[in-house]
Design an enzyme around this catalytic site. Structure first.
Site, PDB file in Angstrom:
ATOM      1  CE1 TYR A 144      -5.258  -0.652   2.164  1.00  0.00           C
ATOM      2  CE2 TYR A 144      -3.313   0.166   1.298  1.00  0.00           C
ATOM      3  CZ  TYR A 144      -3.810  -0.776   2.250  1.00  0.00           C
ATOM      4  OH  TYR A 144      -3.129  -1.436   3.135  1.00  0.00           O
ATOM      5  CG  ASP A 239      -2.912   8.461   1.429  1.00  0.00           C
ATOM      6  OD1 ASP A 239      -1.651   8.488   1.227  1.00  0.00           O
ATOM      7  OD2 ASP A 239      -3.424   7.388   1.853  1.00  0.00           O
ATOM      8  CE  LYS A 267       2.893   2.907  -1.760  1.00  0.00           C
ATOM      9  NZ  LYS A 267       2.700   1.576  -1.868  1.00  0.00           N
TER      10      LYS A 267
END
Ligand code: PLP
Length: 430
Positions: A144, A239, A267
């Site tokens: 994702y 990523d 994050k």
């Protein structure tokens, strides 16, 4: 367990917010029931509006590597907010965050801050397309990368075929340049390049997948991505929105010694505030506006509060080597769960690395890609989740997610979790 206030809040939330939540997985659709509404967090614990306390094993989906309300992060936020929440003009703290990122992430020579992981990824791909002059994107099934239209795709039926939209509202033309292939399958990558090589701008990958549960790269997989992209003048994008500062200070790239052209972060670098970043080799990053012709901007990018919390978090990580300790505790917990499951005759596989892990309820021996993940026993997971929840352990409410330890998950908490696992697996057996 009393959940009356949460129930009432969820009913009210559903009147105003689609599904009652501002991000779908929070609605607990995969496990049933309704989510507790969280009032506050402290260290490894979260407390809900009904006064229940849980050990937090989802860590706001990854950012809170220091646990909730770490003193340094709280102090940084307080002193930043007193000076103003946003200026839309350069500040010293954003330079400090970017300097720290460049110093710690091996392949990043220059970095641009944005507001979310989604934004980081979409900007990185625009940049890769501009730098290479090519169009197609290769991504992996089960990875994702945020909710940008061209990446909301699932795999087609054959290897290296074009793909199927996984959300309404995404026009077919938008996903026609996205090629989806199975994770950990080097031959499929090679096939994609044989077929579309001249037009592949980039390969984007979670170097350790965290969004189909934790799935590690098999030996040589990341290296082969590096070699194939290089040979074909395509860019490799890692990523590292989850793995950045999670797998090690320098992310998965430092641990696996494979260095991408562009890295996406999010994050942890915001210490729990909204943030994202993309960075890479200088010659690539110099194409970003205003130096270059790749336009990308943001009113709140480099927000001083987010940067202050990010810098405070990274400084704690730089000062104290907490990675070994977190990994040891993760191993201890996972090994104990494996033993307990074995003793009860329940088949599981646990994938783990650093402070990330996922328990898969499967008869298989290994879980290495989305196909094996999707064959796991959903009913067993749901039972496991609700038994754990009753024991005060809050795991991510979906079988496709990663659990996280933070620095605040001390030995005592791990030991208590292990004791609860005895009861949980006994319940699973019955
Ligand atoms: N990339 C990865 C690997 C992620 O796990 C996520 C979110 O979980 C994103 C990108 C998107 O980040 P955000 O939710 O901040 O937009």
């Amino acid at each position: 367990m009393n959940k009356d206030i949460s129930k009432e809040l969820f009913e009210k939330a559903q009147r105003y917010i689609p599904g009652g939540v501002n991000s779908p997985v929070r609605a607990w659709n995969a496990v049933g029931g309704y989510p507790p509404f969280i009032k506050r967090g402290e260290g490894a614990y979260i407390y809900d509006e009904d006064g229940n306390c849980f050990v937090d094993y989802f860590s706001s989906w990854g950012p809170l590597i220091l646990g909730h309300c770490h003193r340094d992060v709280v102090q940084a936020a307080m002193s930043a907010i007193e000076k103003g929440t946003s200026f839309g003009a350069p500040t010293e703290i954003e330079v400090k965050l970017c300097e720290t990122i460049v110093r710690t992430v091996p392949s990043i020579e220059m970095v641009r801050l944005v507001n979310s992981g989604t934004e980081a990824v979409m900007s990185a791909i625009r940049l890769a397309r501009a730098f290479t002059g090519k169009k197609k994107i290769v991504k992996f099934e089960g990875c994702y990368h945020g909710h940008w239209d061209p990446l909301l795709v699932k795999a087609g039926s054959g290897l290296a075929t074009a793909n199927i939209r996984s959300s309404a509202g995404v026009p077919e033309e938008i996903v026609k340049d996205t090629v989806v292939i199975p994770y950990n399958c080097t031959s499929a990558v090679q096939q994609a390049f044989d077929r579309y090589g001249d037009d592949i701008a980039c390969v984007i990958v979670e170097p350790v997948a965290g969004n189909m549960g934790t799935v590690l790269p098999v030996d040589g997989f990341l290296q082969s991505l590096r070699e194939i992209t290089k040979d074909n003048n395509s860019l490799l994008i890692f990523d590292e929105v989850i793995t950045g500062y999670r797998i090690s200070l320098g992310g998965a790239q430092e641990r696996f010694k494979v260095f991408p052209d562009i890295t996406c972060l999010g994050k942890i670098i915001g210490g729990g505030l909204p943030v994202g970043a993309y960075g890479g080799r200088r010659e690539i990053m110099e194409k970003v506006s205003p130096l270059g012709d790749v336009y990308q901007a943001g009113t709140l990018s480099g927000n001083p509060l987010a940067c202050a919390c990010g810098v405070a978090t990274l400084e704690v990580l730089l000062r104290n080597n907490i990675y070994d300790e977190m990994e040891e505790r993760t191993k201890k917990l996972c090994n104990a769960i494996e033993e307990i499951a074995l003793s009860k005759g329940i088949k599981i596989v646990i994938n783990k690395i650093a402070s990330m892990f996922t328990i898969f309820f499967t008869e298989g021996k290994r879980v290495e890609n989305y196909e094996t993940v999707s064959k796991c026993n959903g009913e067993m997971f749901r039972k496991f989740f609700s038994l754990s929840f009753e024991q005060g352990l809050y795991f991510p409410p979906s079988p496709y997610e990663t659990s996280f330890l933070s620095a605040a998950h001390n030995d005592d908490i791990i030991d208590k979790t292990i004791s609860s696992m005895e009861k949980i697996f006994k319940g699973l057996k019955s």
